[in-house]
Write a protein that holds these residues in place. Sequence first.
Motif, PDB file in Angstrom:
ATOM      1  N   ALA A   1      -7.470  -1.355   4.272  1.00 40.29           N
ATOM      2  CA  ALA A   1      -7.602  -0.177   3.415  1.00 40.29           C
ATOM      3  C   ALA A   1      -6.730  -0.356   2.172  1.00 40.29           C
ATOM      4  O   ALA A   1      -5.874   0.479   1.863  1.00 40.29           O
ATOM      5  CB  ALA A   1      -7.210   1.076   4.191  1.00 40.29           C
ATOM      6  N   LEU A   2      -6.963  -1.439   1.435  1.00 40.49           N
ATOM      7  CA  LEU A   2      -6.124  -1.738   0.276  1.00 40.49           C
ATOM      8  C   LEU A   2      -6.218  -0.659  -0.796  1.00 40.49           C
ATOM      9  O   LEU A   2      -5.210  -0.287  -1.407  1.00 40.49           O
ATOM     10  CB  LEU A   2      -6.509  -3.098  -0.309  1.00 40.49           C
ATOM     11  N   ALA A   3      -7.414  -0.144  -1.010  1.00 44.39           N
ATOM     12  CA  ALA A   3      -7.586   0.872  -2.053  1.00 44.39           C
ATOM     13  C   ALA A   3      -6.769   2.115  -1.729  1.00 44.39           C
ATOM     14  O   ALA A   3      -6.108   2.690  -2.611  1.00 44.39           O
ATOM     15  CB  ALA A   3      -9.067   1.217  -2.209  1.00 44.39           C
ATOM     16  N   ASP A   4      -6.794   2.532  -0.461  1.00 40.74           N
ATOM     17  CA  ASP A   4      -6.034   3.719  -0.064  1.00 40.74           C
ATOM     18  C   ASP A   4      -4.530   3.479  -0.210  1.00 40.74           C
ATOM     19  O   ASP A   4      -3.788   4.354  -0.662  1.00 40.74           O
ATOM     20  CB  ASP A   4      -6.354   4.093   1.385  1.00 40.74           C
ATOM     21  N   MET A   5      -4.076   2.281   0.153  1.00 44.91           N
ATOM     22  CA  MET A   5      -2.645   1.995   0.052  1.00 44.91           C
ATOM     23  C   MET A   5      -2.227   1.883  -1.414  1.00 44.91           C
ATOM     24  O   MET A   5      -1.127   2.337  -1.783  1.00 44.91           O
ATOM     25  CB  MET A   5      -2.306   0.706   0.806  1.00 44.91           C
ATOM     26  N   ARG A   6      -3.068   1.322  -2.241  1.00 40.88           N
ATOM     27  CA  ARG A   6      -2.749   1.271  -3.679  1.00 40.88           C
ATOM     28  C   ARG A   6      -2.612   2.677  -4.245  1.00 40.88           C
ATOM     29  O   ARG A   6      -1.686   2.971  -5.019  1.00 40.88           O
ATOM     30  CB  ARG A   6      -3.838   0.524  -4.433  1.00 40.88           C
TER      31      ARG A   6
ATOM     32  N   ALA B   1      12.722  -1.738  -4.696  1.00 41.98           N
ATOM     33  CA  ALA B   1      11.813  -1.642  -3.555  1.00 41.98           C
ATOM     34  C   ALA B   1      10.513  -2.356  -3.911  1.00 41.98           C
ATOM     35  O   ALA B   1       9.882  -2.047  -4.926  1.00 41.98           O
ATOM     36  CB  ALA B   1      11.528  -0.180  -3.217  1.00 41.98           C
ATOM     37  N   ARG B   2      10.126  -3.340  -3.092  1.00 35.67           N
ATOM     38  CA  ARG B   2       8.928  -4.145  -3.373  1.00 35.67           C
ATOM     39  C   ARG B   2       8.044  -4.202  -2.139  1.00 35.67           C
ATOM     40  O   ARG B   2       8.533  -4.429  -1.030  1.00 35.67           O
ATOM     41  CB  ARG B   2       9.316  -5.560  -3.815  1.00 35.67           C
ATOM     42  N   VAL B   3       6.758  -4.012  -2.362  1.00 31.16           N
ATOM     43  CA  VAL B   3       5.776  -4.055  -1.283  1.00 31.16           C
ATOM     44  C   VAL B   3       4.734  -5.103  -1.634  1.00 31.16           C
ATOM     45  O   VAL B   3       4.114  -5.047  -2.701  1.00 31.16           O
ATOM     46  CB  VAL B   3       5.091  -2.684  -1.082  1.00 31.16           C
ATOM     47  N   VAL B   4       4.573  -6.082  -0.751  1.00 29.50           N
ATOM     48  CA  VAL B   4       3.534  -7.096  -0.893  1.00 29.50           C
ATOM     49  C   VAL B   4       2.349  -6.650  -0.033  1.00 29.50           C
ATOM     50  O   VAL B   4       2.497  -6.401   1.160  1.00 29.50           O
ATOM     51  CB  VAL B   4       4.031  -8.480  -0.445  1.00 29.50           C
ATOM     52  N   LEU B   5       1.181  -6.532  -0.659  1.00 25.48           N
ATOM     53  CA  LEU B   5      -0.028  -6.084   0.036  1.00 25.48           C
ATOM     54  C   LEU B   5      -0.988  -7.245   0.236  1.00 25.48           C
ATOM     55  O   LEU B   5      -1.208  -8.057  -0.676  1.00 25.48           O
ATOM     56  CB  LEU B   5      -0.754  -5.001  -0.769  1.00 25.48           C
TER      57      LEU B   5
ATOM     58  N   ILE C   1      -1.975   5.604   6.893  1.00 26.68           N
ATOM     59  CA  ILE C   1      -3.184   4.839   6.606  1.00 26.68           C
ATOM     60  C   ILE C   1      -3.351   3.908   7.798  1.00 26.68           C
ATOM     61  O   ILE C   1      -2.620   2.927   7.942  1.00 26.68           O
ATOM     62  CB  ILE C   1      -3.060   4.064   5.291  1.00 26.68           C
ATOM     63  N   GLY C   2      -4.252   4.274   8.681  1.00 24.80           N
ATOM     64  CA  GLY C   2      -4.345   3.577   9.952  1.00 24.80           C
ATOM     65  C   GLY C   2      -3.095   3.871  10.761  1.00 24.80           C
ATOM     66  O   GLY C   2      -2.816   5.026  11.093  1.00 24.80           O
ATOM     67  N   THR C   3      -2.316   2.861  11.076  1.00 27.97           N
ATOM     68  CA  THR C   3      -1.083   3.047  11.852  1.00 27.97           C
ATOM     69  C   THR C   3       0.167   2.814  11.012  1.00 27.97           C
ATOM     70  O   THR C   3       1.248   2.611  11.567  1.00 27.97           O
ATOM     71  CB  THR C   3      -1.071   2.083  13.054  1.00 27.97           C
ATOM     72  N   VAL C   4       0.057   2.852   9.705  1.00 31.07           N
ATOM     73  CA  VAL C   4       1.213   2.656   8.835  1.00 31.07           C
ATOM     74  C   VAL C   4       1.363   3.873   7.922  1.00 31.07           C
ATOM     75  O   VAL C   4       0.383   4.361   7.353  1.00 31.07           O
ATOM     76  CB  VAL C   4       1.074   1.380   7.980  1.00 31.07           C
TER      77      VAL C   4
END
Length: 614
Positions: free
Chosen positions: A305-310, A337-341, A572-575
Amino acid sequence: MRASIATVCLSGTLDQKLVAAHEAGFHGVEVFEPDLVASPDSPERIRARAADLGLSLDLYQPFRDFEGVGPDLLEQNLRRAGAKFALMNRLGIETMLLCSNVATARSGDEQLAAAQLRDLGDLAERFGVRVAYEALAWGRFVDGYEQAARIVRLADHASIGLCLDSFHILSKGHSPEAIETIPADKIFFVQVADAPLLSMDVLSWSRHHRLFPGEGGFDLGAFMGHLVRTGYDGPVSLEIFNDTFRQADPRATAVEARRSLRWLEHEAATFLGAAAGRAARMPVSELPAVQPASDIGYVELRTDALADMRDLLGQLGFQAHGRHRTKNVELWSQGAARVVLGRPAPGVRQPTVAGIGLSVPDPGIALRRAAELFAREVPREQDAGDEPLVGVRAPDGSEVFFGAATRTQPPWVHEFGEPADEGAALIERVDHLNLAQPWQHFDAAVLFLHSVLDLHTQPSMEVAAPVGLVRSQVLRSADGIVRIALNLVPSGERGETILPQHIAFAASDVLSLARSARDRGFRPLEIPANYYDDLRARYAMDPLLLDELRELNVMYDRDESGEFLHFYTPPIGTVFLEVVERRDGYEGYGALNAPVRLAAQYQQRRQATTGISA
């Protein structure tokens, strides 16, 4: 240190246990009698199989209820012992474990016990074997190692010695210092086990709750240090009775076990001093130095669900850097704070916190420490110009990477390009991670984080949730830079993981961030009105602040140090994500709020899947 493990520690058949011990790097095993009795293989075949695997068979156990009995029962006991000694000859095992009598002893006379052990020694001598006498913590008359040592000294027989077991010593609160008074040649065998510090009867504690060294609350470094000073140089063996280990994959458990003994060796060397440890008859050495993290360089999320996380990251004010120049991942950042998707690996259905990157003074040393603790290195393709990162795999399959600490932005960030608009950064860094752990990985994860990363356990807690009781264990670095909470996951109807994982970001002003996120379309996890009514009763709060918290679905906690404000995103799902603000030195995690949050998340999931809102 000669590393051994009792077959009772592992699940599976006896052959599967031998293979697992071999693959994990053990030198030998203790054969637990029920494993032998249930095996279809002859003792000779088991002996040959162990030899083919390069394993010694170090101990046969247990032999029970021998000493302190009357003459008729003594005769029966000697007959039993003779049969076991003959069996040991067939197996090629030279030492048998004799537990202090718990059932049939009618006298606590130490002279009588010694005389009967002397008779047993005469019989053992005829078979060319030895007997290691162990004081069980629940023995009828003999329940302490110093008492057992007196009886062995009175027996005065070359074939009679001691087995020292850390659980039986430390669970009774006995000091291990007197171990140094025992001659090394009378210590025939050593067993080690850790355990959580529980208030319960010692037999149940022993049979169900032992842990590998480094996973519980015993001071095993001191125990081992006193042992090393005696000059003992025989096997150091794990004897762990634990309901979880008996169900888990034996190969994974064996690696966890081997890691625990290497950590224990390090603790003994630290207790003794490095030079003294290396010079001992059983040399023990310290691990490569801990590389303290200067920050959490990034957290990696994998989801379809990359679009939702973005969208969610954008609503919280994160800026997109774009895709990596050679890898199929993208970077989002705000402050430090950095998030790699990226997308999950094939076959992984749920979003996961797949890994973290730590900035350390020397990544090479960090990797060497992890390797000495039997952590598997994660292969990583690196193209010319890529910043070198090295990493290892945690027990749950997630990854920990090490990069060189810098005073400025890590060089690898430029491999993604620069964000279009830096903007104002209300989020400053990653505050902590909350990782759900399946039952078979929980204790292994504690040991991994403690030994590899030098994170230290905080008092554990249990939180009531609609899906069951959640056990939570926080580990943190001494300076609080790295904080990881592990949650033992209840299981759903089909054994599925039902507890989400989350990343918590530290913000300078949670209320302002919540408002600006709402202006971008963000909808937080909805907190029930009853929670805010309870806050009003619990604390003398500014009514205006309480109204603002309620309006923005921000939760609140307070301790003697300061205040804690935090809010949650929908999963988003389990995250899901959390944003926290620590005021005036608050160090906790809003523990009183956890049941409310878990219930709100359960209600949201239930409504999403069934359409039922109550």
